[in-house]
Structures are given as structure tokens and as C-alpha cells.
Enzyme design. Structure first.
Site, short mmCIF file in Angstrom:
data_model
loop_
_atom_site.label_atom_id
_atom_site.label_comp_id
_atom_site.label_asym_id
_atom_site.label_seq_id
_atom_site.Cartn_x
_atom_site.Cartn_y
_atom_site.Cartn_z
N ASP A 9 0.86 -1.18 0.00
CA ASP A 9 0.00 0.00 0.00
C ASP A 9 0.90 1.24 0.00
O ASP A 9 2.12 1.13 -0.16
CB ASP A 9 -1.01 -0.04 1.15
CG ASP A 9 -0.39 0.22 2.52
OD1 ASP A 9 0.85 0.37 2.60
OD2 ASP A 9 -1.16 0.31 3.51
N CYS A 65 3.11 -3.13 3.99
CA CYS A 65 2.26 -1.99 4.34
C CYS A 65 2.95 -1.26 5.50
O CYS A 65 4.15 -1.46 5.72
CB CYS A 65 0.82 -2.41 4.65
SG CYS A 65 0.58 -3.40 6.14
N THR A 67 2.61 -1.52 8.77
CA THR A 67 3.00 -2.45 9.84
C THR A 67 3.26 -3.87 9.35
O THR A 67 3.82 -4.68 10.10
CB THR A 67 1.87 -2.56 10.87
OG1 THR A 67 0.70 -3.03 10.18
CG2 THR A 67 1.59 -1.21 11.53
N HIS A 98 9.76 -23.84 9.34
CA HIS A 98 8.69 -24.53 10.05
C HIS A 98 7.31 -24.35 9.41
O HIS A 98 6.49 -25.26 9.48
CB HIS A 98 8.61 -24.02 11.50
CG HIS A 98 9.81 -24.40 12.32
ND1 HIS A 98 9.92 -24.11 13.66
CD2 HIS A 98 10.96 -25.05 11.98
CE1 HIS A 98 11.08 -24.56 14.12
NE2 HIS A 98 11.74 -25.12 13.13
N HIS A 133 6.63 -30.94 10.74
CA HIS A 133 5.86 -29.74 10.39
C HIS A 133 4.78 -30.03 9.34
O HIS A 133 3.84 -29.25 9.20
CB HIS A 133 6.79 -28.64 9.90
CG HIS A 133 7.84 -28.28 10.91
ND1 HIS A 133 7.53 -27.69 12.11
CD2 HIS A 133 9.18 -28.47 10.91
CE1 HIS A 133 8.64 -27.51 12.81
NE2 HIS A 133 9.65 -27.98 12.10
C1 RB5 Z 1 -2.12 2.69 6.31
O1 RB5 Z 1 -2.14 3.93 6.92
C2 RB5 Z 1 -1.86 1.60 7.32
O2 RB5 Z 1 -2.99 1.39 8.09
C3 RB5 Z 1 -1.42 0.33 6.65
O3 RB5 Z 1 -0.27 0.58 5.91
C4 RB5 Z 1 -1.09 -0.85 7.53
O4 RB5 Z 1 -0.21 -0.49 8.53
C5 RB5 Z 1 -2.25 -1.61 8.02
O5 RB5 Z 1 -2.11 -2.65 8.69
#
Ligand code: RB5
Length: 145
Positions: A9, A65, A67, A98, A133
Site C-alpha cells: 500500500d 504496508c 505495519t 517450520h 511440520h
Molecule cells: C495505512 O495507513 C496503514 O494502516 C497500513 O499501511 C497498515 O499499517 C495496516 O495494517
């Protein structure tokens, strides 16, 4: 050269571009977007990449993304996908050994660029161990619910 799908993203766009440059000599990338830092919805990109793996357009994938959490949740809605959100090399090694993870997820707002490169190298070079596994992966794939 292994063909990897890659998608992100807006939060992962800069890291996606850095990854493509860093691995240009060793990986063929199928870039599924996004293609700028304009705000987009991460589920679309996680789902598009999952479908590309399932269709055989690429053998494995990388998702980014902010996180690594949202986009991996999206991809993991498909039973054929095992997307692992990794923040360090140990997680990358063990999720290959695993879990036979076929998608690596990372958070561009969580880890630095060099850590991401090291995680990718480990993810790509570590083999699944099989053995004990296998039955666990079968449970993941078929679902015992
Ligand atoms: C976008 O702002 C953010 O929410 C996305 O990149 C991600 O971290 C979502 O899990």
C-alpha cells in the site's frame, strides 16, 4: 531467476521500490502495485497478490504496508497462502523452516531498509524442513474448524 510477486500500500511504496532495486540481479519481480504514495486500501493489494500466487503467476510473494499486519491478514484469508509478517531475520528463517511460508510481509514503518533486505535474503534462501511440520501445515491448509 525466481519470480516473486510484490505488492504494497502507500505505506510500503518506498520500501517496495528499494527492494526492486536491491534485488534486481537475483529476482524477477511481478510488481502488483501500488505505484505511488497516494493513499490506497491495503486489502486490495494483499488479495491481488494472494490470487497471483494461487494462479501460479509467481512462486512466492512479498507484501509491505505500514505495519505488515493488515496486508498479511488480507492475504491469509486464502488457505493456500501462508503470509508471515517478519520483523527480523530469525522470524524469516523459522517461518520458512517450520511454516513453509510462501509470502513474506513486512512493515515499512516498523523495520529499516537494511533489515528488510536481510529478511528477504533469509526468506529466499531458507528451505522448509518438512518432517513433523507437515501435519501442522496440513491442519492449516484444510482447517480443523
Ligand atoms: C495505512 O495507513 C496503514 O494502516 C497500513 O499501511 C497498515 O499499517 C495496516 O495494517
Amino acid at each position: 531467476m525466481e519470480k516473486l510477486a510484490i505488492a504494497c500500500d502507500h505505506g510500503g511504496y518506498d520500501l517496495k521500490e528499494s527492494i526492486k532495486t536491491r534485488f534486481v540481479d537475483s529476482v524477477e519481480f511481478l510488481d502488483l502495485g501500488t505505484n505511488s504514495t497516494d493513499s490506497v486500501d491495503y486489502p486490495e493489494y494483499g488479495i491481488t497478490l494472494a490470487k497471483a500466487i494461487i494462479n501460479g503467476d509467481a512462486s512466492r510473494g512479498i507484501l509491505i504496508c505500514g505495519t505488515g499486519v493488515g496486508i498479511s491478514i488480507a492475504a491469509n484469508r486464502y488457505p493456500q497462502i501462508r503470509a508471515a509478517n517478519c520483523t527480523n531475520v530469525t522470524m524469516a528463517r523459522l517461518t520458512r523452516a517450520h511454516n513453509d511460508a510462501n509470502v513474506l510481509a513486512m512493515g515499512a514503518r516498523i523495520i529499516g531498509e537494511q533489515v528488510a533486505f536481510d529478511i528477504i535474503e533469509t526468506f529466499l534462501s531458507t528451505k522448509y524442513e518438512g518432517g513433523r511440520h507437515d501435519q501442522r501445515l496440513e491442519q492449516l491448509t484444510k482447517g480443523n474448524i
